[in-house]
Structures are given as structure tokens and as C-alpha cells.
Write a protein that holds these residues in place. Structure first.
Motif, mmCIF file in Angstrom:
data_model
loop_
_atom_site.group_PDB
_atom_site.id
_atom_site.type_symbol
_atom_site.label_atom_id
_atom_site.label_comp_id
_atom_site.label_asym_id
_atom_site.label_seq_id
_atom_site.Cartn_x
_atom_site.Cartn_y
_atom_site.Cartn_z
ATOM 1 N N PHE A 1 0.859 -1.165 0.000
ATOM 2 C CA PHE A 1 0.000 0.000 0.000
ATOM 3 C C PHE A 1 0.904 1.227 0.000
ATOM 4 N N VAL A 2 0.834 2.023 -1.041
ATOM 5 C CA VAL A 2 1.667 3.210 -1.145
ATOM 6 C C VAL A 2 0.872 4.401 -0.622
ATOM 7 N N ALA A 3 1.409 5.011 0.414
ATOM 8 C CA ALA A 3 0.727 6.156 1.025
ATOM 9 C C ALA A 3 1.006 7.410 0.208
ATOM 10 N N PRO A 4 -0.019 8.207 -0.046
ATOM 11 C CA PRO A 4 0.219 9.475 -0.738
ATOM 12 C C PRO A 4 1.018 10.428 0.142
ATOM 13 N N THR A 5 1.584 11.451 -0.467
ATOM 14 C CA THR A 5 2.473 12.356 0.268
ATOM 15 C C THR A 5 1.790 13.071 1.421
ATOM 16 N N GLU A 6 0.483 13.282 1.362
ATOM 17 C CA GLU A 6 -0.175 13.975 2.476
ATOM 18 C C GLU A 6 -0.199 13.145 3.763
ATOM 19 N N TYR A 7 0.090 11.855 3.668
ATOM 20 C CA TYR A 7 0.150 11.013 4.861
ATOM 21 C C TYR A 7 1.562 10.918 5.431
ATOM 22 N N MET A 8 2.535 11.486 4.764
ATOM 23 C CA MET A 8 3.933 11.358 5.190
ATOM 24 C C MET A 8 4.417 12.638 5.850
ATOM 25 N N VAL A 9 5.006 12.510 7.031
ATOM 26 C CA VAL A 9 5.602 13.654 7.696
ATOM 27 C C VAL A 9 7.105 13.716 7.430
#
Length: 130
Positions: free
Chosen positions: A34-42
Motif C-alpha cells: 500500500f503506497v501512502a500518498p504524500t499527504e500522509y507522510m511527515v
């Protein structure tokens, strides 16, 4: 070989109705990413780390398992995905002790580090083992 899945997996909780277990990727494939979009990455994602554990006991050496495992590892190291040059690889061997291998960048000869106390395991060189 059959893998029994509980009946709970046949229920679609989103739509509150019976679901199709064959439509669920996590039940039909050995790896699901599952690749998380950039808005989920801090922060940027961590690099991929591959750790290979090899049994080097007398029995494993005698059976040829060590030779087969090391040959397969050597033949496939170049196939490990590393598009961004951040992938890390660690090789740990074990029998009555743990054997860590350190290969700093730019060097061709590994250094073997032995940890004999398997009750209280530690990384003998935490910054250079991956």
C-alpha cells in the motif's frame, strides 16, 4: 495446501454486506503493498532493508544448505530493487553465536563481528551493519 480463512473475512465492513474474499488482495497474494500518498507522510519513507539470516551450524554446512543459500544470495543481490540508491542489505549468520558482517562503502573485504552472548544480543557496530 489450503489456507483456512475465518468467516469474518467474507463480510464487507464498508458496505455492511457479504463480501467476496477473492477480491481481497491481502488474502490472495503473498505480498500486498500500500503506497501512502504524500499527504500522509511527515518525513520521507525509510529505505528498504533486506536482512538475510543464514544457519551456519555444522549440520547446515554438511547438508550443503549454506553453500546453496550463499550462492543464491550472491546470484540475486543485483536483482534487489534499488532505484534511489538507498536500499540496505544485512547478512547475519548464526549457530551458537551471531555473526554480523560489515562492508563499508568503497571496501571489498567484509569484517565479521561475533556476538557470543545470545541471551543479551546487541549490535556490535550499529552504524555500519546495513
Amino acid at each position: 495446501m489450503a489456507n483456512e480463512v475465518p468467516q469474518l473475512f467474507d463480510w464487507d465492513q464498508v458496505h455492511n454486506q457479504p463480501g467476496d474474499r477473492w477480491a481481497r488482495a491481502e488474502l490472495n497474494h503473498s505480498v500486498v503493498e500500500f503506497v501512502a500518498p504524500t499527504e500522509y507522510m511527515v518525513r520521507p519513507p525509510q529505505p528498504a532493508v533486506y536482512v538475510f539470516l543464514i544457519d551456519v551450524s555444522h549440520t547446515a554446512v554438511q547438508s550443503g544448505m549454506v553453500a546453496t543459500a550463499t550462492r543464491a544470495l550472491l546470484e540475486n543481490l543485483d536483482r534487489i530493487p534499488d532505484e534511489d540508491d538507498r536500499t540496505k542489505v544485512a547478512i547475519i549468520c548464526y549457530d551458537v553465536s551471531l555473526y554480523f558482517f560489515s562492508i563499508p562503502p568503497g571496501e571489498s573485504e567484509p569484517t565479521m563481528l561475533v556476538v557470543s552472548d545470545i541471551e543479551d544480543v546487541f549490535l556490535p557496530k550499529p552504524t555500519d551493519l546495513l
